[in-house]
Design a protein around this motif. Structure first.
Motif, PDB file in Angstrom:
ATOM      1  N   TYR A  37       0.830  -1.211   0.000  1.00  0.00           N
ATOM      2  CA  TYR A  37       0.000   0.000   0.000  1.00  0.00           C
ATOM      3  C   TYR A  37       0.861   1.257   0.000  1.00  0.00           C
ATOM      4  O   TYR A  37       0.575   2.231  -0.731  1.00  0.00           O
ATOM      5  CB  TYR A  37      -0.925  -0.009   1.206  1.00  0.00           C
ATOM      6  N   VAL A  38       1.917   1.257   0.794  1.00  0.00           N
ATOM      7  CA  VAL A  38       2.806   2.419   0.863  1.00  0.00           C
ATOM      8  C   VAL A  38       3.472   2.659  -0.493  1.00  0.00           C
ATOM      9  O   VAL A  38       3.566   3.798  -0.973  1.00  0.00           O
ATOM     10  CB  VAL A  38       3.856   2.224   1.971  1.00  0.00           C
ATOM     11  N   VAL A  39       3.930   1.589  -1.140  1.00  0.00           N
ATOM     12  CA  VAL A  39       4.561   1.737  -2.454  1.00  0.00           C
ATOM     13  C   VAL A  39       3.553   2.201  -3.493  1.00  0.00           C
ATOM     14  O   VAL A  39       3.846   3.072  -4.331  1.00  0.00           O
ATOM     15  CB  VAL A  39       5.221   0.401  -2.869  1.00  0.00           C
ATOM     16  N   ALA A  40       2.345   1.655  -3.454  1.00  0.00           N
ATOM     17  CA  ALA A  40       1.327   2.024  -4.437  1.00  0.00           C
ATOM     18  C   ALA A  40       0.884   3.473  -4.292  1.00  0.00           C
ATOM     19  O   ALA A  40       0.496   4.105  -5.283  1.00  0.00           O
ATOM     20  CB  ALA A  40       0.126   1.090  -4.300  1.00  0.00           C
ATOM     21  N   LEU A  41       0.933   4.009  -3.097  1.00  0.00           N
ATOM     22  CA  LEU A  41       0.576   5.418  -2.909  1.00  0.00           C
ATOM     23  C   LEU A  41       1.481   6.345  -3.721  1.00  0.00           C
ATOM     24  O   LEU A  41       1.055   7.425  -4.159  1.00  0.00           O
ATOM     25  CB  LEU A  41       0.658   5.790  -1.422  1.00  0.00           C
ATOM     26  N   ARG A  42       2.720   5.924  -3.931  1.00  0.00           N
ATOM     27  CA  ARG A  42       3.670   6.753  -4.667  1.00  0.00           C
ATOM     28  C   ARG A  42       3.635   6.507  -6.174  1.00  0.00           C
ATOM     29  O   ARG A  42       3.970   7.408  -6.953  1.00  0.00           O
ATOM     30  CB  ARG A  42       5.089   6.491  -4.154  1.00  0.00           C
ATOM     31  N   LEU A  43       3.229   5.308  -6.591  1.00  0.00           N
ATOM     32  CA  LEU A  43       3.317   4.961  -8.006  1.00  0.00           C
ATOM     33  C   LEU A  43       1.972   4.931  -8.716  1.00  0.00           C
ATOM     34  O   LEU A  43       1.924   5.034  -9.945  1.00  0.00           O
ATOM     35  CB  LEU A  43       3.993   3.589  -8.153  1.00  0.00           C
ATOM     36  N   SER A  44       0.881   4.771  -7.994  1.00  0.00           N
ATOM     37  CA  SER A  44      -0.424   4.661  -8.629  1.00  0.00           C
ATOM     38  C   SER A  44      -1.142   6.005  -8.644  1.00  0.00           C
ATOM     39  O   SER A  44      -1.039   6.786  -7.677  1.00  0.00           O
ATOM     40  CB  SER A  44      -1.280   3.623  -7.887  1.00  0.00           C
ATOM     41  N   PRO A  45      -1.884   6.306  -9.722  1.00  0.00           N
ATOM     42  CA  PRO A  45      -2.647   7.562  -9.757  1.00  0.00           C
ATOM     43  C   PRO A  45      -3.880   7.543  -8.866  1.00  0.00           C
ATOM     44  O   PRO A  45      -4.491   8.604  -8.643  1.00  0.00           O
ATOM     45  CB  PRO A  45      -3.039   7.673 -11.235  1.00  0.00           C
ATOM     46  N   GLU A  46      -4.264   6.409  -8.352  1.00  0.00           N
ATOM     47  CA  GLU A  46      -5.438   6.319  -7.505  1.00  0.00           C
ATOM     48  C   GLU A  46      -5.161   6.905  -6.124  1.00  0.00           C
ATOM     49  O   GLU A  46      -4.050   6.804  -5.591  1.00  0.00           O
ATOM     50  CB  GLU A  46      -5.878   4.857  -7.356  1.00  0.00           C
ATOM     51  N   ALA A  47      -6.211   7.517  -5.526  1.00  0.00           N
ATOM     52  CA  ALA A  47      -6.050   8.096  -4.185  1.00  0.00           C
ATOM     53  C   ALA A  47      -5.940   7.017  -3.110  1.00  0.00           C
ATOM     54  O   ALA A  47      -5.229   7.183  -2.121  1.00  0.00           O
ATOM     55  CB  ALA A  47      -7.231   9.023  -3.888  1.00  0.00           C
ATOM     56  N   ALA A  48      -6.647   5.917  -3.295  1.00  0.00           N
ATOM     57  CA  ALA A  48      -6.601   4.804  -2.339  1.00  0.00           C
ATOM     58  C   ALA A  48      -6.344   3.517  -3.116  1.00  0.00           C
ATOM     59  O   ALA A  48      -7.279   2.783  -3.454  1.00  0.00           O
ATOM     60  CB  ALA A  48      -7.903   4.720  -1.542  1.00  0.00           C
ATOM     61  N   PRO A  49      -5.108   3.225  -3.426  1.00  0.00           N
ATOM     62  CA  PRO A  49      -4.768   2.049  -4.245  1.00  0.00           C
ATOM     63  C   PRO A  49      -4.853   0.744  -3.447  1.00  0.00           C
ATOM     64  O   PRO A  49      -3.837   0.130  -3.097  1.00  0.00           O
ATOM     65  CB  PRO A  49      -3.338   2.344  -4.694  1.00  0.00           C
ATOM     66  N   LEU A  50      -6.069   0.332  -3.162  1.00  0.00           N
ATOM     67  CA  LEU A  50      -6.247  -0.855  -2.338  1.00  0.00           C
ATOM     68  C   LEU A  50      -6.023  -2.164  -3.093  1.00  0.00           C
ATOM     69  O   LEU A  50      -5.946  -3.237  -2.478  1.00  0.00           O
ATOM     70  CB  LEU A  50      -7.660  -0.853  -1.747  1.00  0.00           C
ATOM     71  N   THR A  51      -5.935  -2.089  -4.422  1.00  0.00           N
ATOM     72  CA  THR A  51      -5.674  -3.310  -5.176  1.00  0.00           C
ATOM     73  C   THR A  51      -4.300  -3.880  -4.846  1.00  0.00           C
ATOM     74  O   THR A  51      -4.110  -5.102  -4.800  1.00  0.00           O
ATOM     75  CB  THR A  51      -5.773  -3.042  -6.684  1.00  0.00           C
ATOM     76  N   ALA A  52      -3.334  -3.009  -4.596  1.00  0.00           N
ATOM     77  CA  ALA A  52      -1.975  -3.469  -4.289  1.00  0.00           C
ATOM     78  C   ALA A  52      -1.927  -4.277  -2.989  1.00  0.00           C
ATOM     79  O   ALA A  52      -1.422  -5.407  -2.981  1.00  0.00           O
ATOM     80  CB  ALA A  52      -1.023  -2.278  -4.235  1.00  0.00           C
ATOM     81  N   PRO A  53      -2.441  -3.749  -1.862  1.00  0.00           N
ATOM     82  CA  PRO A  53      -2.419  -4.582  -0.649  1.00  0.00           C
ATOM     83  C   PRO A  53      -3.293  -5.816  -0.764  1.00  0.00           C
ATOM     84  O   PRO A  53      -2.976  -6.863  -0.185  1.00  0.00           O
ATOM     85  CB  PRO A  53      -2.925  -3.641   0.446  1.00  0.00           C
ATOM     86  N   LEU A  54      -4.397  -5.721  -1.527  1.00  0.00           N
ATOM     87  CA  LEU A  54      -5.245  -6.902  -1.719  1.00  0.00           C
ATOM     88  C   LEU A  54      -4.477  -7.990  -2.460  1.00  0.00           C
ATOM     89  O   LEU A  54      -4.529  -9.172  -2.092  1.00  0.00           O
ATOM     90  CB  LEU A  54      -6.510  -6.518  -2.491  1.00  0.00           C
ATOM     91  N   THR A  55      -3.750  -7.578  -3.504  1.00  0.00           N
ATOM     92  CA  THR A  55      -2.962  -8.553  -4.249  1.00  0.00           C
ATOM     93  C   THR A  55      -1.881  -9.164  -3.374  1.00  0.00           C
ATOM     94  O   THR A  55      -1.671 -10.389  -3.370  1.00  0.00           O
ATOM     95  CB  THR A  55      -2.327  -7.897  -5.484  1.00  0.00           C
ATOM     96  N   ALA A  56      -1.176  -8.334  -2.615  1.00  0.00           N
ATOM     97  CA  ALA A  56      -0.126  -8.848  -1.738  1.00  0.00           C
ATOM     98  C   ALA A  56      -0.700  -9.801  -0.697  1.00  0.00           C
ATOM     99  O   ALA A  56      -0.092 -10.826  -0.365  1.00  0.00           O
ATOM    100  CB  ALA A  56       0.596  -7.683  -1.051  1.00  0.00           C
ATOM    101  N   LEU A  57      -1.889  -9.475  -0.190  1.00  0.00           N
ATOM    102  CA  LEU A  57      -2.526 -10.318   0.816  1.00  0.00           C
ATOM    103  C   LEU A  57      -2.859 -11.692   0.257  1.00  0.00           C
ATOM    104  O   LEU A  57      -2.706 -12.707   0.936  1.00  0.00           O
ATOM    105  CB  LEU A  57      -3.800  -9.636   1.327  1.00  0.00           C
ATOM    106  N   LEU A  58      -3.307 -11.727  -1.002  1.00  0.00           N
ATOM    107  CA  LEU A  58      -3.672 -12.994  -1.617  1.00  0.00           C
ATOM    108  C   LEU A  58      -2.459 -13.765  -2.141  1.00  0.00           C
ATOM    109  O   LEU A  58      -2.497 -14.993  -2.245  1.00  0.00           O
ATOM    110  CB  LEU A  58      -4.660 -12.764  -2.763  1.00  0.00           C
ATOM    111  N   VAL A  59      -1.398 -13.046  -2.476  1.00  0.00           N
ATOM    112  CA  VAL A  59      -0.221 -13.693  -3.047  1.00  0.00           C
ATOM    113  C   VAL A  59       0.626 -14.354  -1.972  1.00  0.00           C
ATOM    114  O   VAL A  59       1.128 -15.465  -2.138  1.00  0.00           O
ATOM    115  CB  VAL A  59       0.622 -12.678  -3.845  1.00  0.00           C
ATOM    116  N   VAL A  60       0.815 -13.672  -0.849  1.00  0.00           N
ATOM    117  CA  VAL A  60       1.705 -14.184   0.185  1.00  0.00           C
ATOM    118  C   VAL A  60       1.132 -15.466   0.773  1.00  0.00           C
ATOM    119  O   VAL A  60      -0.004 -15.520   1.199  1.00  0.00           O
ATOM    120  CB  VAL A  60       1.907 -13.133   1.305  1.00  0.00           C
TER     121      VAL A  60
END
Length: 415
Positions: A37-60
């Motif tokens: 989530y912290v990384v996506a805040l800097r790289l994604s144009p979305e204000a709340a890039p929740l897809t990134a932590p969701l993906t990490a949660l499902l991948v790990v």
């Protein structure tokens, strides 16, 4: 075992709990999702890039092997869903019928790209993207966030290596062997006296319940096998997997034979009611034999789960001695049953079945039988790995200084 765990000091219980799969999974997933989530805040144009932590949660996952395989499949699922949504948005837009077609098409694409359990993720990604007005920007942001989450999830296992679950699988195997031993001892205690049919039937029911215990041990062993795959900290991972797997297979055979033994004794109890199962002296020998075989089952499990060579030699010597003693008692029982048959031929089939079933367990635990089976399984596993990953096997051969030859040459050498 359970009593020892309850009396363990709090610090020891805490250290054991630290390696619990549930605890490890929770901490690793929370860490990976937060970083993504912290990384996506800097790289994604979305204000709340929740897809990134969701993906990490499902991948790990708990193991490195499962993380790699799940990460690749999830990235493929999301990208496939985004591409399907872009195609639909350009052609038909969002309507009730296009949504139905989108779901069907996305699920079909999911099966085509072979993402396994992530097939619904293809449809979910497609619906989320199609429901946004600025499809192009949102689609790109979702792909970026998915890649961020997948990369963070994959990196989590590299920076924070997951534990190897061999010890936990070994404990499960030993616990199973001790449960088999306790049941075998209870069955042996009935041999010398009068056993009501309902008591014998209860022991048969206990033997059948061991199937559930084997399923739990098998799940723990599969987790241990995954933790050994692609793990740079583990050497000779194939050997560990084969040793544990063949050990569990042997115990499973022993539980099946024990269930048949319990069935034979149940039938014997019904036919001899109200008489004892065996005469007093014969019953004592049967009880001693089952006790010796029960001890051998536990010694076999200890041998399977022992990694240090010195301890393994001691465990193998103890198992050989116990099997030798059990074989001598078996021969004594066979002679007594033969003498009884000359005077009383009633239930001779069931008496012979008891002797046969105990003899089968002794043969399965034999060290020579196990060594032969280990060699066969190691050869089969190595051959399958060479056939499945020929380039990786060749690379390992060059790195170790032993060039890998073609499959025909290796098969010729094995013969």
């Amino acid at each position: 075992m359970s009593d020892a765990r309850e009396e363990a000091p709090p610090l020891e219980r805490l250290l054991k709990r630290r390696r619990d799969p549930v605890v490890v999974q929770a901490l690793r997933s929370a860490f990976a999702a937060t970083v993504a989530y912290v990384v996506a805040l800097r790289l994604s144009p979305e204000a709340a890039p929740l897809t990134a932590p969701l993906t990490a949660l499902l991948v790990v996952q708990v193991t490195l092997y499962a993380t790699l395989t799940n990460g690749i499949r999830r990235v493929n699922a999301v990208v496939a869903g985004v591409l399907v949504a872009i195609a639909f948005s350009l052609l038909v837009g969002l309507t009730w019928w296009s949504l139905a077609l989108l779901i069907v098409a996305a699920l079909g694409v999911g099966h085509l790209v072979r993402v396994d359990e992530y097939v619904p993720e293809v449809a979910i990604s497609a619906m989320l993207v199609l429901g946004v007005t600025a499809v192009g920007d949102y689609a790109w942001a979702r792909v970026v966030e998915t890649l961020i989450g997948a990369v963070v999830g994959l990196s989590c296992n590299l920076l924070l290596p997951p534990p190897v679950w061999v010890d936990e699988a070994g404990e499960s195997i030993e616990d199973l062997a001790r449960r088999v031993r306790q049941l075998m001892l209870r069955i042996g205690e009935q041999a010398g006296g009068r056993t009501p049919p309902e008591v014998a039937a209860a022991r048969l029911h206990e033997a059948r319940r061991l199937d559930h215990d084997i399923a739990e041990v098998d799940a723990a062993l599969r987790q241990a096998e995954d933790s050994l795959r692609l793990n740079p900290r583990v050497r000779e991972g194939v050997l560990h997997r084969v040793v544990l797997r063949t050990g569990l297979d042997t115990l499973e055979i022993c539980t099946v034979v024990l269930r048949v033994l319990a069935r034979s004794l149940t039938d014997l109890a019904k036919e001899r009611e109200p008489e004892p199962l065996f005469p007093r002296e014969t019953g004592e020998v049967v009880e001693a034999l089952l006790s010796e075989v029960a001890d051998a089952v536990v010694s076999f499990a200890v041998l399977v789960t022992t990694h240090v060579s010195l301890n393994a030699d001691a465990a193998e010597a103890r198992l050989a001695n116990e099997l030798h003693q059990a074989a001598a008692t078996r021969d004594k029982l066979a002679q007594m049953l033969l003498e009884r048959l000359q005077h009383d031929a009633r239930q001779w089939q069931l008496h012979g079945a008891v002797l046969t079933e105990v003899n089968r367990i002794i043969d399965e635990l034999d060290t020579e039988h196990r060594s032969q089976r280990l060699l066969e399984e190691l050869d089969r596993s190595t051959r399958e790995q060479r056939e499945r990953l020929p380039r990786l096997t060749a690379l390992r051969g060059r790195l170790s200084g032993r060039p890998w030859r073609n499959r025909r040459g290796s098969a010729h050498r094995s013969r």
